[in-house]
Design a protein around this motif. Sequence first.
Motif, PDB file in Angstrom:
ATOM      1  N   MET A   5      45.058  62.808  57.106  1.00 29.09           N
ATOM      2  CA  MET A   5      44.122  62.363  55.993  1.00 29.09           C
ATOM      3  C   MET A   5      44.618  63.144  54.685  1.00 29.09           C
ATOM      4  O   MET A   5      45.249  64.163  55.116  1.00 29.09           O
ATOM      5  N   THR A   6      44.278  62.426  53.542  1.00 25.05           N
ATOM      6  CA  THR A   6      44.445  63.310  52.261  1.00 25.05           C
ATOM      7  C   THR A   6      43.574  64.514  52.202  1.00 25.05           C
ATOM      8  O   THR A   6      42.788  64.731  52.902  1.00 25.05           O
ATOM      9  N   ALA A   7      43.805  65.081  51.107  1.00 22.74           N
ATOM     10  CA  ALA A   7      43.280  66.636  50.971  1.00 22.74           C
ATOM     11  C   ALA A   7      41.868  66.007  49.918  1.00 22.74           C
ATOM     12  O   ALA A   7      40.804  67.092  50.048  1.00 22.74           O
ATOM     13  N   ALA A   8      41.559  64.741  49.885  1.00 24.20           N
ATOM     14  CA  ALA A   8      40.429  64.260  49.149  1.00 24.20           C
ATOM     15  C   ALA A   8      39.236  64.467  50.492  1.00 24.20           C
ATOM     16  O   ALA A   8      39.136  64.327  51.365  1.00 24.20           O
ATOM     17  N   PRO A   9      37.939  64.672  49.558  1.00 21.98           N
ATOM     18  CA  PRO A   9      36.875  64.992  50.635  1.00 21.98           C
ATOM     19  C   PRO A   9      36.498  63.648  51.383  1.00 21.98           C
ATOM     20  O   PRO A   9      36.583  62.623  50.809  1.00 21.98           O
ATOM     21  N   VAL A  10      36.068  63.703  52.438  1.00 26.78           N
ATOM     22  CA  VAL A  10      35.605  62.588  53.202  1.00 26.78           C
ATOM     23  C   VAL A  10      34.350  62.407  53.056  1.00 26.78           C
ATOM     24  O   VAL A  10      33.304  63.031  53.455  1.00 26.78           O
ATOM     25  N   THR A  11      33.861  61.233  52.389  1.00 26.80           N
ATOM     26  CA  THR A  11      32.597  60.985  51.755  1.00 26.80           C
ATOM     27  C   THR A  11      31.889  59.839  52.434  1.00 26.80           C
ATOM     28  O   THR A  11      30.537  59.958  52.757  1.00 26.80           O
ATOM     29  N   GLY A  12      32.610  58.777  52.280  1.00 27.71           N
ATOM     30  CA  GLY A  12      31.959  57.728  52.890  1.00 27.71           C
ATOM     31  C   GLY A  12      31.912  57.408  54.419  1.00 27.71           C
ATOM     32  O   GLY A  12      32.882  57.998  54.968  1.00 27.71           O
ATOM     33  N   ILE A  13      31.198  56.486  54.858  1.00 20.14           N
ATOM     34  CA  ILE A  13      31.051  56.166  56.188  1.00 20.14           C
ATOM     35  C   ILE A  13      32.519  55.322  56.602  1.00 20.14           C
ATOM     36  O   ILE A  13      33.041  55.620  57.710  1.00 20.14           O
ATOM     37  N   GLU A  14      33.079  54.560  55.716  1.00 18.53           N
ATOM     38  CA  GLU A  14      34.310  53.849  56.059  1.00 18.53           C
ATOM     39  C   GLU A  14      35.283  54.796  56.250  1.00 18.53           C
ATOM     40  O   GLU A  14      36.252  54.930  57.285  1.00 18.53           O
ATOM     41  N   GLN A  15      35.370  55.993  55.400  1.00 23.99           N
ATOM     42  CA  GLN A  15      36.410  57.104  55.723  1.00 23.99           C
ATOM     43  C   GLN A  15      36.274  57.771  56.813  1.00 23.99           C
ATOM     44  O   GLN A  15      37.031  58.205  57.464  1.00 23.99           O
TER      45      GLN A  15
ATOM     46  N   THR B 191      31.063  66.710  68.286  1.00 22.25           N
ATOM     47  CA  THR B 191      32.128  67.181  67.063  1.00 22.25           C
ATOM     48  C   THR B 191      31.830  66.350  65.893  1.00 22.25           C
ATOM     49  O   THR B 191      31.859  66.900  64.844  1.00 22.25           O
ATOM     50  N   PHE B 192      31.881  64.974  66.129  1.00 24.60           N
ATOM     51  CA  PHE B 192      31.997  64.166  64.852  1.00 24.60           C
ATOM     52  C   PHE B 192      30.545  63.948  64.166  1.00 24.60           C
ATOM     53  O   PHE B 192      30.574  63.838  62.982  1.00 24.60           O
ATOM     54  N   LEU B 193      29.716  64.272  65.115  1.00 26.09           N
ATOM     55  CA  LEU B 193      28.327  64.086  64.193  1.00 26.09           C
ATOM     56  C   LEU B 193      28.365  65.575  63.632  1.00 26.09           C
ATOM     57  O   LEU B 193      27.723  65.409  62.278  1.00 26.09           O
ATOM     58  N   VAL B 194      28.549  66.685  64.067  1.00 19.12           N
ATOM     59  CA  VAL B 194      28.422  67.930  63.045  1.00 19.12           C
ATOM     60  C   VAL B 194      29.527  68.012  61.947  1.00 19.12           C
ATOM     61  O   VAL B 194      29.133  68.104  60.748  1.00 19.12           O
ATOM     62  N   ALA B 195      30.774  67.197  62.167  1.00 22.50           N
ATOM     63  CA  ALA B 195      31.869  67.009  61.234  1.00 22.50           C
ATOM     64  C   ALA B 195      31.206  66.022  59.944  1.00 22.50           C
ATOM     65  O   ALA B 195      31.257  66.294  58.815  1.00 22.50           O
ATOM     66  N   PHE B 196      30.424  65.341  60.427  1.00 26.83           N
ATOM     67  CA  PHE B 196      29.761  64.183  59.288  1.00 26.83           C
ATOM     68  C   PHE B 196      28.863  64.829  58.549  1.00 26.83           C
ATOM     69  O   PHE B 196      28.747  64.947  57.338  1.00 26.83           O
ATOM     70  N   ASP B 197      27.952  65.537  59.402  1.00 27.88           N
ATOM     71  CA  ASP B 197      26.799  66.254  58.646  1.00 27.88           C
ATOM     72  C   ASP B 197      27.432  67.362  57.733  1.00 27.88           C
ATOM     73  O   ASP B 197      26.740  67.781  56.701  1.00 27.88           O
ATOM     74  N   ARG B 198      28.649  68.064  57.998  1.00 27.51           N
ATOM     75  CA  ARG B 198      29.200  69.095  57.297  1.00 27.51           C
ATOM     76  C   ARG B 198      30.165  68.731  56.407  1.00 27.51           C
ATOM     77  O   ARG B 198      31.156  69.598  55.854  1.00 27.51           O
TER      78      ARG B 198
END
Length: 173
Positions: A1-11, A43-50
């Motif tokens: 992944m790129t260094a850009a923040p993961v913000t969208g649900i698609e990302q 793990t992915f729920l926590v990652a999405f939340d954070r």
Amino acid sequence: MTAAPVTGIEQFTEVHDRYFAVIYRYVASRLGAQAAEDVAAETFLVAFDRRSTFDAARGDLRSWLFGIATNLVSRHRRKEARHYRALSRLDPREAAEGHESRVVASVTVARLGKALARLSAGERDVLLLVALGELGYAEVAAALGISPGTVGSRLTRARKKLTPVLAQEAFDE
């Protein structure tokens, strides 16, 4: 992944699709297949939340996810210890079913399970992130929030503790 923040649900869906299998395998090898699905999903729920707290300057996305997974595994540490103790109690005759390789594999797993149960939590985390997660020292350091030197020393101690077990396996062959 790129260094850009993961913000969208698609990302984030892309992140999940890319890393779920490797996180699942890591967790399954630590806690068993039954708990792995739940812990990997968590793990992915926590990652999405954070996701807004992810900092690419501190490490890559893969390391960050392994760090989250390792923290969740630590919550299940008692279960993990029971898993390794159970492996150490395996009776090779029960697993044999007439095939020599199953007996050898069973004895190997039992001894390895006993040895892993004797490692400290920190040593076990480092060893299994390197061995199962296939992370390098810097990635393990980023995942656990420790220095690469600490990774090296923990890995060295873990290997020293496992050497007698592995040497016994080589002798038995």
